[in-house]
Enzyme design. Structure first.
Site, PDB file in Angstrom:
ATOM      1  N   LYS A 220       2.325   9.804   8.687  1.00 15.98           N
ATOM      2  CA  LYS A 220       1.674   9.230   9.871  1.00 15.98           C
ATOM      3  C   LYS A 220       2.297   9.663  11.216  1.00 15.98           C
ATOM      4  O   LYS A 220       2.000  10.745  11.697  1.00 15.98           O
ATOM      5  CB  LYS A 220       1.617   7.702   9.742  1.00 15.98           C
TER       6      LYS A 220
ATOM      7  N   ASP B 199       9.216   2.937   1.685  1.00 16.97           N
ATOM      8  CA  ASP B 199       8.031   3.612   2.213  1.00 16.97           C
ATOM      9  C   ASP B 199       7.951   3.358   3.715  1.00 16.97           C
ATOM     10  O   ASP B 199       7.586   2.270   4.164  1.00 16.97           O
ATOM     11  CB  ASP B 199       6.782   3.077   1.498  1.00 16.97           C
TER      12      ASP B 199
ATOM     13  N   PHE C 114       0.851  -1.193   0.000  1.00 19.04           N
ATOM     14  CA  PHE C 114       0.000   0.000   0.000  1.00 19.04           C
ATOM     15  C   PHE C 114       0.883   1.238   0.000  1.00 19.04           C
ATOM     16  O   PHE C 114       1.725   1.406   0.875  1.00 19.04           O
ATOM     17  CB  PHE C 114      -0.928   0.028   1.219  1.00 19.04           C
TER      18      PHE C 114
HETATM   19  C1  LIG Z   1      -0.923   5.228   5.239  1.00 18.34           C
HETATM   20  C2  LIG Z   1       0.097   4.843   4.223  1.00 18.34           C
HETATM   21  C3  LIG Z   1       0.255   5.563   3.029  1.00 18.34           C
HETATM   22  C4  LIG Z   1      -0.663   6.705   2.643  1.00 18.34           C
HETATM   23  O1  LIG Z   1      -0.623   7.750   3.545  1.00 18.34           O
HETATM   24  P1  LIG Z   1      -1.822   8.836   3.559  1.00 18.34           P
HETATM   25  O2  LIG Z   1      -1.392   9.838   4.573  1.00 18.34           O
HETATM   26  O3  LIG Z   1      -3.074   8.094   3.917  1.00 18.34           O
HETATM   27  O4  LIG Z   1      -1.902   9.400   2.200  1.00 18.34           O
HETATM   28  C5  LIG Z   1       1.265   5.185   2.163  1.00 18.34           C
HETATM   29  N1  LIG Z   1       2.084   4.159   2.451  1.00 18.34           N
HETATM   30  C6  LIG Z   1       1.964   3.442   3.592  1.00 18.34           C
HETATM   31  C7  LIG Z   1       2.926   2.332   3.867  1.00 18.34           C
HETATM   32  C8  LIG Z   1       0.962   3.746   4.508  1.00 18.34           C
HETATM   33  O5  LIG Z   1       0.817   3.017   5.615  1.00 18.34           O
END
Ligand SMILES: *Cc1c(COP(=O)(O)O)cnc(C)c1O
Length: 402
Positions: free
Chosen positions: A250, A221, A137
């Site tokens: 986050k 990421d 994701f």
């Molecule tokens: C939450 C998340 C995203 C997206 O972040 P948003 O602030 O919701 O746009 C991208 N990569 C990872 C691994 C995530 O957990």
């Protein structure tokens, strides 16, 4: 306009991009939240690994109020002291050394959009391919959706930005797919949204070796795994590799929206004036809050607390001996409780009825991601609530033999 209940308001007024909201929360303090009826909940999700310091932490409140009263926004025609302080701190914590650079965004998806553009700037016409993992994701904007390895999420929005291929999470699959036409490999140290799925041992090291050999960028990421959650500042660090870039969001802001792309070495010079931008990105309010949140994580050594408390939670879950629990995954305070039946949503609902907030990362995985500063008290409160929730679901599940 007010409906008869808040659920009516949700149903009438909010775009239907997600399902019905599970609860209406009005207040939080530490690892607890309260709903409109005054019911108290133990928050072991922390806004999906966002509220690193819990709710209404004095350091967070002070940073928001002090900076809001000083200077909140100036645009990126200008620099501000909090922005420079945050860039320097992120470089130090990520270990970029002198040559690292930081681009500020407001969310994870925006940080990954910047990383996607970084990959294109690096790849040019010679390297049209970008590799990412099945189940990964990376966000919901068009670019990050193309990176996201969940076909059902992408399907309604085809065609995607071109060039992204998704691979099985094995070193062999990466070896087979790599070539001199690859611009970048995107990888999460732990696939949070996929169900807190760990990478195979040695994966990041192999990915570093292969991307270096083929001249591709390795982009990690760290949006869910960063800010100390896994026990290290960033999830890639225990592997000892140096990535070309990481993305964060986050937990960095502890509840304030902020994201960033952090580059290492030569990747730091790919963007040039006019190639990217954000009106809000790096504004002094968000930056000051992130500096304060990261400062508190560091001062209280919360990465070490994440390791300690994560081990305690795993043990507390194992001690239950529930027939519903197959095992746990993840590191530190990013924990997947793998279930023996596809009843994660039922467990989440049962927990909520008992005043415990956890989340179903998929149909058979409970994700636990509490604030990083929890202690014995919160874990002692968690264990019986989780035990009762599992027991209630196990009693109703024909698949589970108790
Ligand atoms: C939450 C998340 C995203 C997206 O972040 P948003 O602030 O919701 O746009 C991208 N990569 C990872 C691994 C995530 O957990």
């Amino acid at each position: 306009m007010t409906g008869t209940t808040w659920r009516d308001d949700v149903a009438r007024d909010l775009i239907k991009n997600v399902g019905p909201r599970m609860e209406l929360f009005v207040r939080g303090e530490g690892a607890h939240m309260w709903d409109a009826e005054g019911r108290r909940y133990l928050d072991f999700l922390a806004g999906i690994a966002v509220n690193s310091l819990g709710h209404a932490h004095p350091v967070f409140v002070e940073a928001v109020t002090a900076q809001a009263a000083t200077l909140a926004h100036v645009s990126n025609y200008f620099a501000t002291p909090p922005q420079l302080a945050l860039a320097a701190r992120l470089k130090r914590l990520a270990g970029t050394g002198e040559t690292g650079r930081v681009y500020f965004a407001n969310s994870g998806a925006e940080a990954n959009e910047a990383a996607f553009k970084l990959a294109r700037l690096h790849g040019g016409a010679e390297r049209p391919r970008i590799l990412a993992l099945h189940g990964a994701f990376h966000g919901r904007t068009m670019g990050t959706l193309a990176l996201t390895g969940k076909p059902a999420m992408r399907a309604p929005f085809e065609p995607m930005p071109a060039g992204v291929e998704h691979l099985e999470s094995t070193i062999e699959a990466l070896e087979a797919a790599m070539g001199d036409d690859v611009a970048a490999v995107f990888v999460e140290p732990i696939k949070g949204e996929a169900g807190v799925v760990d990478l195979p041992v040695g994966y990041l090291e192999a990915a570093r070796e292969l991307t270096t050999r083929h001249g591709a960028l390795l982009i990690v990421d760290e949006i869910q795994t960063g800010a100390g959650r896994t026990g290290a500042w960033f999830g890639f660090q225990p592997s000892g590799i140096t990535p070309d870039a990481i993305t964060v969001a986050k937990g960095i802001g502890g509840g304030f929206p902020v994201g960033a792309l952090i580059t290492f070495g030569a990747a730091s010079d790919l963007f040039y004036p006019g190639t990217h931008g954000s009106t809000f990105g790096g504004n002094p309010l968000a930056a000051a809050v992130a500096v304060a949140v990261l400062g508190e994580i560091e001062a209280s050594d919360l990465p070490a607390n994440a390791t300690l408390r994560g081990a305690q939670i795993r043990q507390a879950v194992a001690e239950l001996g529930s027939p519903l629990v197959a095992g746990t995954s993840g590191r530190g305070l990013l924990i997947g409780v793998q279930l023996t039946a596809p009843v994660a949503n039922d467990v989440v609902a049962a927990a909520q009825e008992r005043g415990l907030i956890v989340n179903a990362a998929n149909e058979s995985t409970i994700r636990i991601a509490p604030p990083l500063n929890i202690g014995d008290t919160e874990i002692a409160e968690f264990q019986p609530l989780f035990a009762e929730s599992l027991a209630a679901v196990a009693a109703l599940s024909p698949e589970v033999s108790a």
